[in-house]
Design an enzyme around this catalytic site. Sequence first.
Site, PDB file in Angstrom:
ATOM      1  N   HIS A 181      17.125   3.436 -32.402  1.00  0.00           N
ATOM      2  CA  HIS A 181      18.525   3.076 -32.145  1.00  0.00           C
ATOM      3  C   HIS A 181      19.127   4.013 -31.073  1.00  0.00           C
ATOM      4  O   HIS A 181      19.837   3.571 -30.175  1.00  0.00           O
ATOM      5  CB  HIS A 181      19.378   3.239 -33.410  1.00  0.00           C
ATOM      6  CG  HIS A 181      19.065   2.301 -34.541  1.00  0.00           C
ATOM      7  ND1 HIS A 181      18.843   2.728 -35.823  1.00  0.00           N
ATOM      8  CD2 HIS A 181      18.958   0.947 -34.575  1.00  0.00           C
ATOM      9  CE1 HIS A 181      18.623   1.685 -36.613  1.00  0.00           C
ATOM     10  NE2 HIS A 181      18.679   0.596 -35.883  1.00  0.00           N
TER      11      HIS A 181
ATOM     12  N   LYS B 110      22.681  -6.174 -48.136  1.00  0.00           N
ATOM     13  CA  LYS B 110      21.701  -5.218 -48.660  1.00  0.00           C
ATOM     14  C   LYS B 110      22.465  -4.032 -49.269  1.00  0.00           C
ATOM     15  O   LYS B 110      23.566  -3.728 -48.836  1.00  0.00           O
ATOM     16  CB  LYS B 110      20.832  -4.656 -47.524  1.00  0.00           C
ATOM     17  CG  LYS B 110      20.203  -5.674 -46.612  1.00  0.00           C
ATOM     18  CD  LYS B 110      19.569  -4.950 -45.413  1.00  0.00           C
ATOM     19  CE  LYS B 110      19.528  -5.813 -44.175  1.00  0.00           C
ATOM     20  NZ  LYS B 110      19.282  -5.084 -42.933  1.00  0.00           N
TER      21      LYS B 110
ATOM     22  N   ARG C 279      12.150  -5.121 -30.419  1.00  0.00           N
ATOM     23  CA  ARG C 279      10.915  -4.360 -30.603  1.00  0.00           C
ATOM     24  C   ARG C 279       9.692  -5.228 -30.362  1.00  0.00           C
ATOM     25  O   ARG C 279       8.814  -4.891 -29.601  1.00  0.00           O
ATOM     26  CB  ARG C 279      10.841  -3.789 -32.034  1.00  0.00           C
ATOM     27  CG  ARG C 279      11.718  -2.595 -32.237  1.00  0.00           C
ATOM     28  CD  ARG C 279      11.957  -2.325 -33.680  1.00  0.00           C
ATOM     29  NE  ARG C 279      12.751  -3.397 -34.270  1.00  0.00           N
ATOM     30  CZ  ARG C 279      13.299  -3.357 -35.463  1.00  0.00           C
ATOM     31  NH1 ARG C 279      13.129  -2.304 -36.210  1.00  0.00           N
ATOM     32  NH2 ARG C 279      14.009  -4.360 -35.917  1.00  0.00           N
TER      33      ARG C 279
ATOM     34  N   SER D 292      14.646   1.323 -39.757  1.00  0.00           N
ATOM     35  CA  SER D 292      15.309   2.116 -40.800  1.00  0.00           C
ATOM     36  C   SER D 292      14.590   1.918 -42.137  1.00  0.00           C
ATOM     37  O   SER D 292      14.435   2.866 -42.921  1.00  0.00           O
ATOM     38  CB  SER D 292      16.771   1.692 -40.950  1.00  0.00           C
ATOM     39  OG  SER D 292      17.466   1.855 -39.752  1.00  0.00           O
TER      40      SER D 292
HETATM   41  N1  COD Z   1      13.716   0.147 -30.950  1.00  0.00           N
HETATM   42  C1  COD Z   1      14.610  -0.658 -30.332  1.00  0.00           C
HETATM   43  N2  COD Z   1      15.592  -1.349 -30.956  1.00  0.00           N
HETATM   44  C2  COD Z   1      15.682  -1.197 -32.286  1.00  0.00           C
HETATM   45  C3  COD Z   1      14.807  -0.368 -33.010  1.00  0.00           C
HETATM   46  C4  COD Z   1      13.785   0.311 -32.299  1.00  0.00           C
HETATM   47  N3  COD Z   1      12.882   1.094 -32.916  1.00  0.00           N
HETATM   48  N4  COD Z   1      15.142  -0.433 -34.326  1.00  0.00           N
HETATM   49  C5  COD Z   1      16.185  -1.298 -34.404  1.00  0.00           C
HETATM   50  N5  COD Z   1      16.505  -1.754 -33.182  1.00  0.00           N
HETATM   51  C6  COD Z   1      17.570  -2.686 -32.807  1.00  0.00           C
HETATM   52  C7  COD Z   1      17.506  -3.965 -33.643  1.00  0.00           C
HETATM   53  O1  COD Z   1      16.613  -4.901 -33.072  1.00  0.00           O
HETATM   54  C8  COD Z   1      18.945  -4.407 -33.504  1.00  0.00           C
HETATM   55  O2  COD Z   1      19.147  -5.066 -32.266  1.00  0.00           O
HETATM   56  C9  COD Z   1      19.743  -3.102 -33.482  1.00  0.00           C
HETATM   57  O3  COD Z   1      18.812  -2.108 -33.111  1.00  0.00           O
HETATM   58  C10 COD Z   1      20.385  -2.722 -34.811  1.00  0.00           C
HETATM   59  O4  COD Z   1      19.415  -2.769 -35.824  1.00  0.00           O
HETATM   60  P1  COD Z   1      19.804  -2.745 -37.382  1.00  0.00           P
HETATM   61  O5  COD Z   1      18.594  -3.147 -38.144  1.00  0.00           O
HETATM   62  O6  COD Z   1      20.454  -1.439 -37.728  1.00  0.00           O
HETATM   63  O7  COD Z   1      20.973  -3.814 -37.485  1.00  0.00           O
HETATM   64  P2  COD Z   1      20.955  -5.318 -37.988  1.00  0.00           P
HETATM   65  O8  COD Z   1      19.954  -6.123 -37.242  1.00  0.00           O
HETATM   66  O9  COD Z   1      20.873  -5.301 -39.476  1.00  0.00           O
HETATM   67  O10 COD Z   1      22.430  -5.825 -37.530  1.00  0.00           O
HETATM   68  C11 COD Z   1      22.837  -7.114 -37.849  1.00  0.00           C
HETATM   69  C12 COD Z   1      24.310  -7.352 -37.533  1.00  0.00           C
HETATM   70  C13 COD Z   1      25.208  -6.334 -38.190  1.00  0.00           C
HETATM   71  C14 COD Z   1      24.530  -7.241 -36.028  1.00  0.00           C
HETATM   72  C15 COD Z   1      24.591  -8.811 -38.035  1.00  0.00           C
HETATM   73  O11 COD Z   1      24.278  -8.900 -39.397  1.00  0.00           O
HETATM   74  C16 COD Z   1      26.037  -9.235 -37.812  1.00  0.00           C
HETATM   75  O12 COD Z   1      26.449  -9.515 -36.701  1.00  0.00           O
HETATM   76  N6  COD Z   1      26.819  -9.286 -38.910  1.00  0.00           N
HETATM   77  C17 COD Z   1      28.226  -9.666 -38.861  1.00  0.00           C
HETATM   78  C18 COD Z   1      28.461 -11.098 -39.383  1.00  0.00           C
HETATM   79  C19 COD Z   1      28.234 -12.107 -38.285  1.00  0.00           C
HETATM   80  O13 COD Z   1      28.898 -12.124 -37.257  1.00  0.00           O
HETATM   81  N7  COD Z   1      27.275 -12.988 -38.534  1.00  0.00           N
HETATM   82  C20 COD Z   1      26.910 -14.049 -37.624  1.00  0.00           C
HETATM   83  C21 COD Z   1      25.830 -13.609 -36.655  1.00  0.00           C
HETATM   84  S1  COD Z   1      25.238 -15.000 -35.765  1.00  0.00           S
END
Ligand code: COD
Length: 160
Positions: A17, A41, A90, A128
Amino acid sequence: MAIAVYPGSFDPVTLGHMDIIERSAHMVDRLIVGVLQNNSKTPLFSVEERVKMLEDVTSYLPNVEVRSFGGLLVDFVHQCQADVIVRGLRAITDFEYELQMAQTNRVIAPDIDTIFLTTNLKYSYLSSSIVKEIAGYQGDISEFLHPVIAEKVRERLANK
Ligand code: COD
């Protein structure tokens, strides 16, 4: 002024991140890291804790701000007066979910676009959830997290 939002759960923020935050912060005037409040979650850290942890590890980046949000991401992006969402990719496994989300968001908010940054190869396997699993078995997580975050994860799991 280009303002972008990098949204996620960040439970906890990993070096993967942080790599995306640092690289995207160099591309825009302001980057707002949006931490999701109402995640279905059960998180390891509360939203307030995740915001504080992100603030601590991004304090060296002057154009980065951390905020929490609930509800629809596009509403939060509008509130921030941003028009770009940053996401990290990723592997092909991320692609379907990310594409669906980007396309849906564009249908409900046509003024907002999503840009994707490919992962730094050295973090391409990192998530994570994997970090929490390793830490849960008392494995070494120092390769995956900023030292401040690694300490918080160890403390949290020791008290569980
Ligand atoms: N290298 C590069 N990128 C990474 C890595 C890594 N090692 N690890 C994670 N990422 C990227 C992920 O691909 C993602 O793009 C970002 O970092 C954040 O990752 P996470 O896992 O912390 O977050 P998510 O994917 O759980 O987030 C989801 C949201 C909060 C964005 C989504 O649930 C949301 O928009 N919720 C609000 C409700 C909504 O609007 N819903 C409709 C969506 S269409």
